[in-house]
Design an enzyme around this catalytic site. Structure first.
Site, PDB file in Angstrom:
ATOM      1  N   GLU A   1      -9.088   8.855  -2.336  1.00 23.14           N
ATOM      2  CA  GLU A   1      -7.816   8.133  -2.289  1.00 23.14           C
ATOM      3  C   GLU A   1      -6.739   9.014  -2.920  1.00 23.14           C
ATOM      4  OE1 GLU A   1     -10.514   4.111  -2.529  1.00 23.14           O
ATOM      5  OE2 GLU A   1      -9.001   4.417  -4.069  1.00 23.14           O
TER       6      GLU A   1
ATOM      7  N   GLU B   1      -2.758  -0.782  -4.717  1.00 22.02           N
ATOM      8  CA  GLU B   1      -3.325  -0.208  -3.484  1.00 22.02           C
ATOM      9  C   GLU B   1      -2.218   0.273  -2.554  1.00 22.02           C
ATOM     10  OE1 GLU B   1      -6.541   0.102  -2.710  1.00 22.02           O
ATOM     11  OE2 GLU B   1      -7.566  -1.213  -4.154  1.00 22.02           O
TER      12      GLU B   1
HETATM   13 ZN    ZN Z   1     -10.204   2.730  -4.510  1.00 25.97          ZN
END
Ligand code: ZN
Length: 377
Positions: free
Chosen positions: A170, A336
């Site tokens: 990520e 996120e």
């Molecule tokens: Zn993650």
């Protein structure tokens, strides 16, 4: 003759057959010590003025197959500018088409964040007034777990913790850290000046340097998902969490953000601790205020789409934001960003990318300022 390679920082792919440019057959490679797969990063050579079709044959068997519909691969000819390429998911394999204009082209799941850029990030941060870089401990493979500290030294002041890239694939999380750190280094910004006189920041730009170097999606060198290791962090198997947790116990957070990317949802959102038994109306008002501030500061942030709330289960405390909320009763969010794009503000050329992650990190400084210092008018 096309050569496919991934033996470099963050590289990951398996080659099945690259003999034909219009049918390059590749497969996702799992994390080095665990059965997660989604991240890929590889280089094609010998492709000048060539129509390419690249297939990831095992996309359906990846950890998050919901990440493929609506997703487009990123590519770069110069390692600086990353663009999206035409990509299709037929339910089994992910296929991308692109005409390469140069000898070399790199493809990745998302704009990579290199070890070299990480080194420069720390080097520049340490030279700013009032800013320190401290090594909290070493990863399984001996890489430093570094925290950047800046702001007032008064131990009674609010402590703001931001940790990034527990899940190494990520990479948007470290772009976010860069934007946050750059803004905190702007001495002409009155929001920053006031905030740094009132609070202290502890920013870990990369929680998982081993996984980052190995091209893992979710785990460290021992195959541990760090964001499931916060209750039983061990100096042996999850030293990355163990050392950061120790430092956090010495500087209890007032605000905690754990920055991630989500494979499936095309939105920026936060997930909080509202499912926990202790969660009160005052906690709800505090969390709502942060979300309202960030919504006002960045049109990329929103609160309509996100993870559904559910029933609290004790095993959730193994996740950083839950462990911190339970332990310190502070504002604690998982933040996120999308791998795909922000569907509310799509960018056909770039999708969600490093630059937008950086802007979001910069905007978050304003939301932290408002949460700690803002006055209701
Ligand atoms: Zn993650």
């Amino acid at each position: 003759m096309i050569q496919v390679t991934s033996a470099f920082d963050g590289g990951a792919i398996t080659v099945q057959d690259a003999s034909r440019a219009d049918d390059i057959r590749l497969a996702l490679r799992a994390d080095v010590s665990a059965d997660f797969s989604q991240w890929f990063y590889f280089r094609l050579a010998g492709v000048r003025d060539t129509e390419l079709t690249v297939h990831l044959l095992n996309a359906r068997a990846s950890t998050y197959p919901g990440g493929w519909p609506g997703y487009r691969m990123v590519a770069s000819h110069d390692q600086q500018h990353w663009f999206r390429v035409d990509t299709a998911f037929d339910g089994t394999r992910l296929s991308a088409r692109h005409r390469s204009v140069a000898d070399l082209i790199w493809f990745a799941y998302f704009e990579p964040y290199s070890q070299q850029r990480h080194a420069v990030l720390l080097a520049q941060a340490q030279l700013r007034p009032g800013t320190r870089v401290r090594t909290l401990g070493l990863s399984c493979k001996g890489r430093p777990i570094d925290v950047v500290e800046t702001g007032v030294l008064d131990p009674a002041a609010p402590q703001v913790w931001v940790i990034c890239r527990q899940h190494p694939g990520e990479t948007m999380a470290e772009w976010f850290a860069e934007g946050l750190l750059d803004r905190l280094g702007d001495v002409a910004d009155p929001v920053v000046t006031q905030l740094l006189r009132a609070a202290r920041f502890h920013i870990v730009p990369n929680m998982n340097p081993d996984g980052s170097a190995m091209g893992n999606l979710r785990t460290n060198a021992r195959g541990v998902d760090l964001n499931r290791a916060w209750v039983n962090a061990s100096a042996d198997a999850s030293p990355e969490v163990f050392h950061v947790r120790e430092a956090m116990l010495a500087h209890a957070p007032s605000i905690f953000l754990d920055v991630h990317g989500d494979e499936a949802l095309p939105y920026v959102f936060v997930a909080g601790s509202e499912d926990q038994p202790h969660y009160t109306a005052a906690h709800r008002a505090r969390d709502l205020r942060f979300k309202q501030l960030l919504t006002a500061l960045s049109p990329d942030f929103q609160t309509v789409h996100g993870y559904p709330s559910g029933r609290f289960r004790p095993e959730m405390l193994a996740m950083a934001s839950h462990w911190v909320a339970d332990r310190f009763q502070c504002l604690s969010f998982t933040l996120e960003m999308p791998f795909k794009d922000n569907a509310n503000l799509p960018d056909a050329a770039g999708g969600w990318n490093g630059a937008r992650s950086r802007r979001l990190g910069a905007a978050t400084v304003g939301a932290i300022h408002g949460s700690l210092l803002g006055q209701d008018s």
